[in-house]
Design an enzyme around this catalytic site. Structure first.
Site, mmCIF file in Angstrom:
data_model
loop_
_atom_site.group_PDB
_atom_site.id
_atom_site.type_symbol
_atom_site.label_atom_id
_atom_site.label_comp_id
_atom_site.label_asym_id
_atom_site.label_seq_id
_atom_site.Cartn_x
_atom_site.Cartn_y
_atom_site.Cartn_z
ATOM 1 N N ARG A 11 14.443 -25.513 -30.806
ATOM 2 C CA ARG A 11 13.849 -25.501 -29.462
ATOM 3 C C ARG A 11 12.333 -25.477 -29.610
ATOM 4 N NH1 ARG A 11 16.384 -20.328 -26.581
ATOM 5 N NH2 ARG A 11 14.906 -20.870 -24.954
ATOM 6 N N SER A 13 10.178 -23.751 -27.754
ATOM 7 C CA SER A 13 9.504 -22.578 -27.179
ATOM 8 C C SER A 13 8.698 -21.869 -28.277
ATOM 9 C CB SER A 13 10.531 -21.606 -26.588
ATOM 10 O OG SER A 13 11.222 -20.927 -27.634
ATOM 11 N N LYS A 82 22.845 -15.595 -30.490
ATOM 12 C CA LYS A 82 23.227 -15.225 -29.123
ATOM 13 C C LYS A 82 23.271 -16.427 -28.174
ATOM 14 C CE LYS A 82 18.619 -13.895 -27.465
ATOM 15 N NZ LYS A 82 18.442 -15.058 -26.608
ATOM 16 N N ASP A 83 22.592 -17.527 -28.543
ATOM 17 C CA ASP A 83 22.582 -18.724 -27.694
ATOM 18 C C ASP A 83 23.715 -19.699 -28.026
ATOM 19 O OD1 ASP A 83 20.280 -17.865 -26.400
ATOM 20 O OD2 ASP A 83 18.943 -18.884 -27.812
ATOM 21 N N THR A 128 14.514 -9.667 -14.600
ATOM 22 C CA THR A 128 15.492 -10.148 -15.592
ATOM 23 C C THR A 128 16.530 -11.009 -14.897
ATOM 24 O OG1 THR A 128 17.128 -9.560 -17.266
ATOM 25 C CG2 THR A 128 16.970 -8.073 -15.385
ATOM 26 N N SER A 130 19.293 -11.777 -16.859
ATOM 27 C CA SER A 130 20.416 -11.564 -17.762
ATOM 28 C C SER A 130 21.537 -10.794 -17.065
ATOM 29 C CB SER A 130 19.934 -10.777 -18.989
ATOM 30 O OG SER A 130 21.007 -10.109 -19.609
ATOM 31 N N ARG A 132 23.985 -9.489 -18.410
ATOM 32 C CA ARG A 132 24.275 -8.326 -19.253
ATOM 33 C C ARG A 132 23.368 -7.152 -18.876
ATOM 34 N NH1 ARG A 132 21.347 -6.485 -23.500
ATOM 35 N NH2 ARG A 132 19.999 -8.312 -23.369
ATOM 36 N N ARG A 133 22.069 -7.424 -18.724
ATOM 37 C CA ARG A 133 21.138 -6.343 -18.374
ATOM 38 C C ARG A 133 21.362 -5.870 -16.939
ATOM 39 N NH1 ARG A 133 16.478 -9.810 -21.125
ATOM 40 N NH2 ARG A 133 16.413 -8.877 -23.209
ATOM 41 N N ARG A 150 13.192 -15.985 -15.227
ATOM 42 C CA ARG A 150 13.483 -16.733 -16.449
ATOM 43 C C ARG A 150 12.176 -17.258 -17.027
ATOM 44 N NH1 ARG A 150 16.929 -20.964 -16.413
ATOM 45 N NH2 ARG A 150 16.468 -20.901 -18.629
ATOM 46 N N GLY A 151 12.286 -18.003 -18.107
ATOM 47 C CA GLY A 151 11.095 -18.493 -18.790
ATOM 48 C C GLY A 151 10.913 -17.742 -20.090
ATOM 49 N N ASN A 152 10.067 -18.274 -20.973
ATOM 50 C CA ASN A 152 9.883 -17.592 -22.256
ATOM 51 C C ASN A 152 9.137 -16.267 -22.055
ATOM 52 O OD1 ASN A 152 6.978 -18.017 -22.497
ATOM 53 N ND2 ASN A 152 7.424 -20.147 -22.976
ATOM 54 N N ARG A 156 7.096 -14.700 -18.807
ATOM 55 C CA ARG A 156 7.565 -13.530 -18.044
ATOM 56 C C ARG A 156 6.492 -12.452 -17.981
ATOM 57 N NH1 ARG A 156 14.013 -12.761 -19.540
ATOM 58 N NH2 ARG A 156 14.308 -14.905 -20.227
ATOM 59 N N CYS A 243 29.315 -17.971 -19.304
ATOM 60 C CA CYS A 243 27.891 -17.579 -19.337
ATOM 61 C C CYS A 243 27.538 -16.557 -18.262
ATOM 62 C CB CYS A 243 26.999 -18.805 -19.212
ATOM 63 S SG CYS A 243 27.225 -19.678 -17.661
#
Length: 310
Positions: A11, A13, A82-83, A128, A130, A132-133, A150-152, A156, A243
Site C-alpha cells: 500500500r 500509505s 490484520k488486513d 474511530t 473500528s 472492534r473499538r 478514517r484515513g491514515n 486522523r 468486516c
C-alpha cells in the site's frame, strides 16, 4: 525473478511504506547482496473514506497488492496480517513466506488534554471507525461517544487537531512506525482494549512457485509470531466473521514457550460480550484457534455475527 533484485509491492500509505523499509532493512542485514525496489499501490480501502462494508470491506486493503503479485509485476508483498481476510484462502498461487517478529499489539489513547481513558467525561467524542473499538467502548465506557473517522494515522491526528473529535484511539505499532509516539496519552492494556486478530504482525507473501525467494525470505520469519498468527487466523476462519463483526483476540507465547489464545465476540452495542481463553497444551496453534472458536460458537457467537448487517 533475478535473484539479486526483489520487487516489493505495498500500500502507498506512509505507515505501509514505513513497514516496507523495515522489511528492506532486515533483508539487507540478512542478505547484503540482494537489492530491493518498491512498487507502491493505492488500494480500494485507501481511496474510499466511507464505510468499508460498502466496498466489500474484506480485502479492501489487499486486493490491488495481491493483483501486482499474481500478475508478476512484483515478487514480494508486505501485508499487515490484520488486513488479510482469514475466512477464505490466500489468492490462488500465493503463500505466506514469513511472519516478522511481532510489534506492540496494544491501542493508544490520544487526548490533547492529557486525560486517561477512565478520566474522560461523559459525551467525550472518540474518533474511530473500528467496529472492534466501538463495541468495546460501548461495553466498558458507554458514556463516551464514537464519531466515524478514517484515513491514515497522520490524517486522523490532523482531524483531531481540527476539532472533529476530542480524542483518538490508534494502534501503538502504527504510531511507532510513523515516529509519532509523542502524541500518546495512555497505552491501553490488551485486556482493556482487545486488539484485532493479527495485530502488529507483518506478513511477507510470495508466489508459490518462487521457491528460491521463499527460501531467502523465510530467514526473516519469527517462530512465535508464526504460532500466534496461526492460532488467531484459524479462530477467525472458524468463526467466519465479516468486516462488520466486532471480533477481537490475541495469542501469546509465554516465556515457557506455552501458547494461549484469548478472544471475544461483541455485539456492536457492546451489550453482548462472549469471552474465551484457552492454553494450547499439546495442541498445535491451528487446533487451539479452532478450540477457542468452538467455545465462542457454543456461547452463541454465530447468532451474534450473523445478526450484524454487512
Amino acid at each position: 525473478m533475478p535473484s539479486d533484485l526483489i520487487r516489493i509491492v505495498s500500500r502507498d500509505s506512509p505507515m505501509a511504506l514505513a513497514q516496507v523499509e523495515r522489511v528492506r532493512a532486515e533483508l539487507a542485514a540478512l542478505h547484503p547482496a540482494v537489492e530491493t525496489t518498491v512498487l507502491p499501490v493505492k488500494t480500494t480501502g485507501d481511496k474510499w473514506m466511507g464505510d468499508l462494508a460498502q466496498v466489500e470491506g474484506k480485502g479492501a486493503f489487499t486486493k490491488e497488492v495481491d493483483a501486482a503479485l499474481i500478475s508478476g509485476d512484483a515478487d514480494l508483498a508486505v501485508h499487515c496480517v490484520k488486513d488479510v481476510p482469514a475466512d477464505r484462502p490466500l489468492p490462488a498461487g500465493t503463500v505466506f513466506a514469513a511472519f516478522l517478529k511481532r510489534d506492540d499489539i496494544r491501542d493508544a489513547l490520544i487526548h490533547p488534554g492529557g486525560l486517561a481513558l477512565n478520566e474522560l467525561p461523559p459525551g467525550t467524542r472518540i474518533g474511530t471507525s473500528s467496529v472492534r473499538r466501538i463495541a468495546q467502548l460501548a461495553a466498558s465506557h458507554p458514556h463516551l461517544e464514537c464519531v466515524p473517522m478514517r484515513g491514515n494515522a497522520n490524517r486522523r491526528l490532523e482531524k483531531l487537531e481540527a476539532g472533529e473529535a476530542d480524542a483518538l484511539l490508534l494502534a501503538v505499532a502504527g504510531l511507532e512506525r510513523i515516529g509519532r509516539t509523542d502524541v500518546i496519552t495512555e497505552i491501553l492494556s490488551a485486556e482493556t482494549m482487545m486488539p484485532p486478530i493479527g495485530a502488529g504482525v507483518l506478513a511477507l507473501q510470495c508466489r508459490e512457485g518462487d521457491t528460491e525467494l521463499i527460501d531467502l525470505i523465510s530467514g526473516l520469519g519469527d517462530r512465535d509470531a508464526y504460532r500466534e498468527t496461526q492460532a488467531e487466523r484459524m479462530l477467525l476462519h472458524v468463526l467466519q466473521g465479516h468486516c462488520n463483526s466486532p471480533i477481537a483476540g490475541y495469542a501469546r507465547v509465554e516465556g515457557s514457550g506455552e501458547l494461549s489464545l484469548r478472544a471475544c465476540v461483541f455485539s456492536p452495542d457492546g451489550k453482548t460480550v462472549l469471552n474465551a481463553h484457552e492454553w494450547a497444551g499439546r495442541l498445535d496453534p491451528a487446533t487451539l484457534g479452532t478450540s477457542v472458536a468452538v467455545a465462542l460458537l457454543r456461547q452463541g457467537a454465530r447468532h451474534v455475527i450473523d445478526s450484524i448487517a454487512h
